[in-house]
Design an enzyme around this catalytic site. Structure first.
Site, PDB file in Angstrom:
ATOM      1  CG  ASP A  88      -2.346  -0.988   0.898  1.00 47.52           C
ATOM      2  OD1 ASP A  88      -2.904  -0.529  -0.095  1.00 47.52           O
ATOM      3  OD2 ASP A  88      -2.718  -0.855   1.279  1.00 47.52           O
ATOM      4  CD  GLU A 118      -4.248   1.606  -2.505  1.00 49.10           C
ATOM      5  OE1 GLU A 118      -3.610   0.873  -1.444  1.00 49.10           O
ATOM      6  OE2 GLU A 118      -4.590   1.377  -3.876  1.00 49.10           O
ATOM      7  CE1 TYR A 125      -3.457  -3.370   5.755  1.00 43.66           C
ATOM      8  CE2 TYR A 125      -2.425  -2.116   4.238  1.00 43.66           C
ATOM      9  CZ  TYR A 125      -3.294  -2.981   4.659  1.00 43.66           C
ATOM     10  OH  TYR A 125      -3.889  -3.301   3.665  1.00 43.66           O
TER      11      TYR A 125
HETATM   12 ZN    ZN Z   1      -5.069   0.071  -4.174  1.00 44.38          ZN
HETATM   13 ZN    ZN Z   2      -4.593  -0.297  -0.440  1.00 43.09          ZN
END
Ligand code: ZN
Ligand code: ZN
Length: 345
Positions: A88, A118, A125
């Site tokens: 990402d 993104e 995370y």
């Molecule tokens: Zn994406």
């Molecule tokens: Zn993503």
């Protein structure tokens, strides 16, 4: 070798609706009711309506559950998060690089929203890790991309494809990088997704899985957007829709699937309860065929026409009118304000 020209900041002599997707002319003024591609506005609406942030997700139950997972579940959990974080991060930047060469203000707008999503994925995370492990461990997970050789090999495959386009922006390299993009967003996430949905199926780590489900939903739209961009470029530049490119597509998706399978054997293997590696391998081949067809290439594997992991559909295909597992239950999270649930412990 047709070099791509960048979109100009302003072009007084060009129309507001662009004249071509790449190497075209556009004033760069955005009027959603006067754009070249009829699919751009519906995509825009859909992307906005999916807006979410990690702050909405209450992690309290996951915080107590994580230490109760088996050792291999914990290890796999962290490895997958580490991998997704890298993908990402790159993706945010790649979207911007592609956007520079789209000579259409509405597509540039879509790429900006995509890149913003993104950023949110990436944030999620950190959000999960900061809830369930120490800061030291979190930093370690964010270094996995550098230290795990299987992961390195798999990631380099995509980043090399991106780099070729970034360093030498031709139509051909852009088209090839779009295939790598669909591999990243539409294939390389999927054994990771399967792992989290399997945990959810066993009532474990539901908050994390809810987040993964949102990410999955966004990624499906991203794949659809890059598919459109690839097809429009080929439509406007039919010389590139040749045998060589089509062979490249099938071959590259096949190589990617084999790397994904190697990775799945490494992280899932036979040590995750409820997840059979043979099924995961079949699932990866099925996804590879699906992505190849979606882009107009021949599927790399004979057979593998239907999803071998039926149970996963309820978790993943939230946008296709299928049952949404997470919505069926009393929501695992209630919208929290600015805490991740730590206060409730
Ligand atoms: Zn994406
Ligand atoms: Zn993503």
């Amino acid at each position: 070798m047709d070099l791509l020209t960048k979109r100009t900041l302003m072009d007084y002599d060009a129309p507001n609706a662009s004249t071509a997707i790449v190497n075209g002319k556009s004033s760069n003024v955005l009027n959603w009711d006067d754009v070249r591609f009829s699919w751009a506005y519906p995509k825009y609406k859909r992307m906005l309506s999916n807006f979410w942030t990690p702050f909405e997700i209450n992690m309290s139950k996951d915080i107590t559950q994580f230490p109760q997972l088996t050792e291999s579940e914990q290890e796999t959990f962290l490895k997958i998060i580490g991998l997704l974080a890298l993908l990402d991060s790159i993706q945010t930047d790649y979207a911007g690089k592609v956007a520079d060469y789209l000579t259409d203000s509405s597509l540039n707008a879509l790429m900006i929203i995509l890149a913003q999503q993104e950023v949110i994925h990436n944030h999620s995370y950190s959000y999960v890790l900061s809830s369930i492990v120490s800061k030291h461990k979190q930093d370690e997970v964010f270094e996995y991309w550098r230290t795990d050789p299987v992961l390195q090999k798999r990631n380099r495959f995509v980043t090399d494809g991106y780099r070729k386009f970034a360093e030498n922006p031709t139509i051909e390299n852009l088209l090839e990088s779009l295939v790598y993009d669909v591999i990243l967003e539409g294939l390389f996430f999927y054994s990771g997704f399967a792992f989290f949905y399997n945990l959810a199926r066993n009532q474990k780590m539901l908050a994390t899985s809810t987040m993964i489900n949102y990410i999955n939903r966004d990624e499906q739209i991203h794949v659809g957007l890059f598919e459109k961009i690839l097809k429009e470029i080929l439509k406007e530049n039919p010389g590139y829709n040749n045998e060589e490119f089509n062979r490249f597509g099938t071959q590259t998706i096949r190589e990617a699937a084999e790397l994904e399978i190697e990775w799945a054997r490494h992280i899932i293997g036979s040590h995750i309860e409820g997840l059979m590696i043979d099924e995961v391998v079949d699932y990866i081949r099925f996804m590879a065929n699906k992505r190849a067809r979606q882009l107009g290439f021949l599927p790399p594997y004979e057979g593998y026409k239907s999803n071998p992991m039926r149970w996963i559909i309820a978790y993943q295909e939230v946008d296709q009118g299928k049952t949404d597992f997470f919505e069926q239950k009393p929501r695992q999270y209630t919208k929290a304000t600015d805490s991740n649930g730590f206060d409730e412990l």
